[in-house]
Design a protein around this motif. Structure first.
Motif, PDB file in Angstrom:
ATOM      1  N   LEU A 372       0.811  -1.398   0.051  1.00 60.63           N
ATOM      2  CA  LEU A 372       0.037  -0.176   0.040  1.00 60.63           C
ATOM      3  C   LEU A 372       0.811   1.376   0.032  1.00 60.63           C
ATOM      4  O   LEU A 372       0.269   2.460  -0.127  1.00 60.63           O
ATOM      5  N   MET A 373       2.285   1.090   0.375  1.00 60.17           N
ATOM      6  CA  MET A 373       3.019   2.321   0.335  1.00 60.17           C
ATOM      7  C   MET A 373       4.153   1.867  -0.521  1.00 60.17           C
ATOM      8  O   MET A 373       4.435   0.746  -0.805  1.00 60.17           O
ATOM      9  N   GLU A 374       4.957   2.901  -0.697  1.00 59.45           N
ATOM     10  CA  GLU A 374       6.286   2.582  -1.462  1.00 59.45           C
ATOM     11  C   GLU A 374       7.139   1.628  -0.968  1.00 59.45           C
ATOM     12  O   GLU A 374       7.462   1.702   0.428  1.00 59.45           O
ATOM     13  N   PRO A 375       7.857   0.595  -1.716  1.00 58.26           N
ATOM     14  CA  PRO A 375       7.948   0.744  -3.143  1.00 58.26           C
ATOM     15  C   PRO A 375       6.712   0.188  -3.727  1.00 58.26           C
ATOM     16  O   PRO A 375       7.013  -0.191  -5.033  1.00 58.26           O
ATOM     17  N   TYR A 376       5.654  -0.215  -3.206  1.00 59.29           N
ATOM     18  CA  TYR A 376       4.439  -0.561  -4.044  1.00 59.29           C
ATOM     19  C   TYR A 376       4.790  -1.876  -4.521  1.00 59.29           C
ATOM     20  O   TYR A 376       4.223  -2.125  -5.710  1.00 59.29           O
ATOM     21  N   GLU A 377       5.502  -2.727  -4.152  1.00 56.14           N
ATOM     22  CA  GLU A 377       5.970  -4.167  -4.847  1.00 56.14           C
ATOM     23  C   GLU A 377       4.926  -5.221  -4.463  1.00 56.14           C
ATOM     24  O   GLU A 377       4.163  -5.217  -3.526  1.00 56.14           O
ATOM     25  N   GLU A 378       4.626  -6.192  -5.134  1.00 55.48           N
ATOM     26  CA  GLU A 378       3.795  -7.420  -5.032  1.00 55.48           C
ATOM     27  C   GLU A 378       4.552  -8.561  -4.051  1.00 55.48           C
ATOM     28  O   GLU A 378       5.912  -8.736  -4.701  1.00 55.48           O
ATOM     29  N   THR A 379       4.085  -8.853  -3.234  1.00 59.51           N
ATOM     30  CA  THR A 379       4.905  -9.948  -2.458  1.00 59.51           C
ATOM     31  C   THR A 379       3.774 -10.846  -1.985  1.00 59.51           C
ATOM     32  O   THR A 379       2.466 -10.803  -2.150  1.00 59.51           O
ATOM     33  N   GLN A 380       4.319 -11.947  -1.353  1.00 60.57           N
ATOM     34  CA  GLN A 380       3.407 -13.104  -0.948  1.00 60.57           C
ATOM     35  C   GLN A 380       3.704 -13.095   0.644  1.00 60.57           C
ATOM     36  O   GLN A 380       4.738 -12.949   1.260  1.00 60.57           O
ATOM     37  N   VAL A 381       2.712 -13.396   1.484  1.00 55.54           N
ATOM     38  CA  VAL A 381       2.441 -13.403   2.701  1.00 55.54           C
ATOM     39  C   VAL A 381       1.829 -14.731   3.386  1.00 55.54           C
ATOM     40  O   VAL A 381       0.828 -15.313   2.321  1.00 55.54           O
ATOM     41  N   GLU A 382       1.997 -15.198   4.538  1.00 54.73           N
ATOM     42  CA  GLU A 382       1.232 -16.437   5.202  1.00 54.73           C
ATOM     43  C   GLU A 382       0.720 -15.941   5.982  1.00 54.73           C
ATOM     44  O   GLU A 382       1.076 -15.331   6.995  1.00 54.73           O
ATOM     45  N   PHE A 383      -0.448 -16.998   6.420  1.00 58.69           N
ATOM     46  CA  PHE A 383      -1.132 -17.063   7.644  1.00 58.69           C
ATOM     47  C   PHE A 383      -1.356 -18.362   8.180  1.00 58.69           C
ATOM     48  O   PHE A 383      -1.993 -19.173   7.396  1.00 58.69           O
ATOM     49  N   THR A 384      -1.121 -18.677   9.520  1.00 60.64           N
ATOM     50  CA  THR A 384      -1.511 -20.146   9.872  1.00 60.64           C
ATOM     51  C   THR A 384      -2.644 -19.986  10.911  1.00 60.64           C
ATOM     52  O   THR A 384      -2.424 -19.233  11.839  1.00 60.64           O
ATOM     53  N   ILE A 385      -3.820 -20.674  10.704  1.00 58.83           N
ATOM     54  CA  ILE A 385      -4.873 -20.567  11.725  1.00 58.83           C
ATOM     55  C   ILE A 385      -4.475 -21.229  12.691  1.00 58.83           C
ATOM     56  O   ILE A 385      -3.860 -22.325  12.801  1.00 58.83           O
ATOM     57  N   PRO A 386      -4.475 -20.656  13.906  1.00 59.30           N
ATOM     58  CA  PRO A 386      -4.044 -21.087  15.367  1.00 59.30           C
ATOM     59  C   PRO A 386      -5.399 -21.967  15.755  1.00 59.30           C
ATOM     60  O   PRO A 386      -5.733 -21.832  16.736  1.00 59.30           O
TER      61      PRO A 386
END
Length: 389
Positions: A372-386
């Protein structure tokens, strides 16, 4: 011998008479010129207090004003217009009136009863025109002509929403009655919805790859609806209905199919429904911790992803343990969290958290995220349901 000068006035007079005769128009020319002056190029009307453009110009003649048949149908959208060029028949139908006219004939039929028209429909310059007074006589609109301003005004309050596919459908905004008409036939009542459609202005139809199955969708706005009612029709019966009211004016795209099931939002409840109307699963998300309105974005059997309508943030709903996780607070950095919190606090349209579910491995989900902010790159993130082990 008479003086030659005696003939000159006669010759001059003959020339003057000839010139005057040549400059005087014939009776036919006078009539044509008068008609041309009377013809005005008017390509708009005042409809319910607002100016509306027309596809064909009005024809204004002494004592009469003509409007294109297609323009009349466009104004009075409650009526479905049909035209048989070979037979010259014109049909206008709504749930309560079935009107049949013929080109050049002052005889018409309303619900099978013959009546005499004030004037006959006609073809003018290749276009079918109706005398404007027929909108009043036949369709019960209020029609007035202001000669001083050359303004045709039409007042009409539609009671029913209308749409068409192979057949025509209407939904009565007052009592919810649903009507259907085959081409050229009168409308018949097939069912009634208990949903409130009084706010609706538009009706759309979607065929479910079967002539006997349709979804009728009623909206209060065409492009960005806030009131959405969906009516599932099977074999001319209402087999399921859903309704949701969003508080804003923006549009969020949602998932409306999963396998052979429709995904319908009914208030705070997500329903999985077959095209025959059978409910295979339903989840009242208010009991899972989801607050406010939402759209469904993805489904993984035991997990439902919904996007908050107001905050535009992605929520993971654990259907197994009945818990909801606001993902941006758990997987984005502090700067982006603050950016979202500030925007949602002031009701800003900021484009959402830019999180999209890509897939899962066990209880771990991967998301694509456009920063949402500079450098406005596309990334991948993860989330594990606890989840509890």
């Amino acid at each position: 011998m008479k003086p030659a000068t005696i003939r000159k006035p006669i010759i001059a007079l003959a020339v003057v008479v000839a010139l005057l005769s040549a400059s005087l128009p014939t009776a036919q020319q006078v009539h044509a010129a008068t008609s041309a002056q009377q013809q005005q190029w008017i390509q708009q009307v005042n409809f319910n207090g607002n100016e509306r453009g027309l596809s064909y110009p009005l024809i204004v003649e002494p004592g009469s004003v003509w409007i294109g048949m297609d323009d009349a149908a466009s104004l009075l959208m409650e009526y479905r217009r049909e035209y048989d060029a070979k037979k010259g028949t014109i049909t206008f139908t709504n749930p309560w009136r079935h009107i049949v006219m013929e080109l050049g004939s002052k005889s018409a039929a309303v619900n099978g009863i013959k009546i005499t028209l004030a004037a006959a429909p006609a073809k003018r310059d290749g276009t079918v025109y109706l005398p404007a007074q027929l909108l009043s006589q036949l369709m019960k609109a209020q029609v007035t002509w202001n000669a001083g301003t050359s303004t045709l005004s039409v007042q009409y309050k539609a009671r029913a929403l209308a749409t068409s596919w192979n057949d025509y459908y209407w939904v009565d905004k007052v009592n919810g009655d649903i009507y259907k008409a085959a081409p050229g036939k009168r409308a018949v009542r097939i069912d009634r919805t208990t949903a409130d459609v009084s706010q609706a202005q538009y009706l759309e139809i979607e065929s479910l790859f079967d002539d006997e199955k349709y979804i009728l969708s009623a909206f209060d706005n065409y492009a960005e609806p806030a009131y959405i009612t969906k009516l599932l029709i099977h074999r001319n019966k209402l087999v399921h209905q859903s309704a949701v009211h969003y508080p804003g004016w923006w549009w969020l795209e949602g998932l409306d199919r999963y396998g052979d099931n429709l995904i319908l939002i009914n208030g705070s409840t997500v329903e999985f429904v077959t095209t025959s109307g059978e409910v295979t699963a339903q989840y009242d998300l208010s009991a899972y911790g989801v607050k406010g309105e939402f759209v469904v974005e993805d489904y993984f059997k035991d997990v439902l992803f919904v996007r908050s309508y107001v905050n535009q943030t992605l929520l993971l709903v654990d259907l197994k343990e009945k818990k909801t996780y606001e993902l941006y607070k758990l997987i984005l950095d502090q700067a982006e969290q603050k950016f979202i919190t500030d925007n949602t606090a002031y009701g800003g349209l900021y484009g959402g958290d830019q999180l999209t579910a890509l897939g899962r491995r066990g209880d771990t989900f991967t998301f694509r995220h456009q920063q949402l902010m500079e450098p406005y790159e596309e990334t991948q993130v993860e989330f594990t349901i606890p989840r509890k082990k």
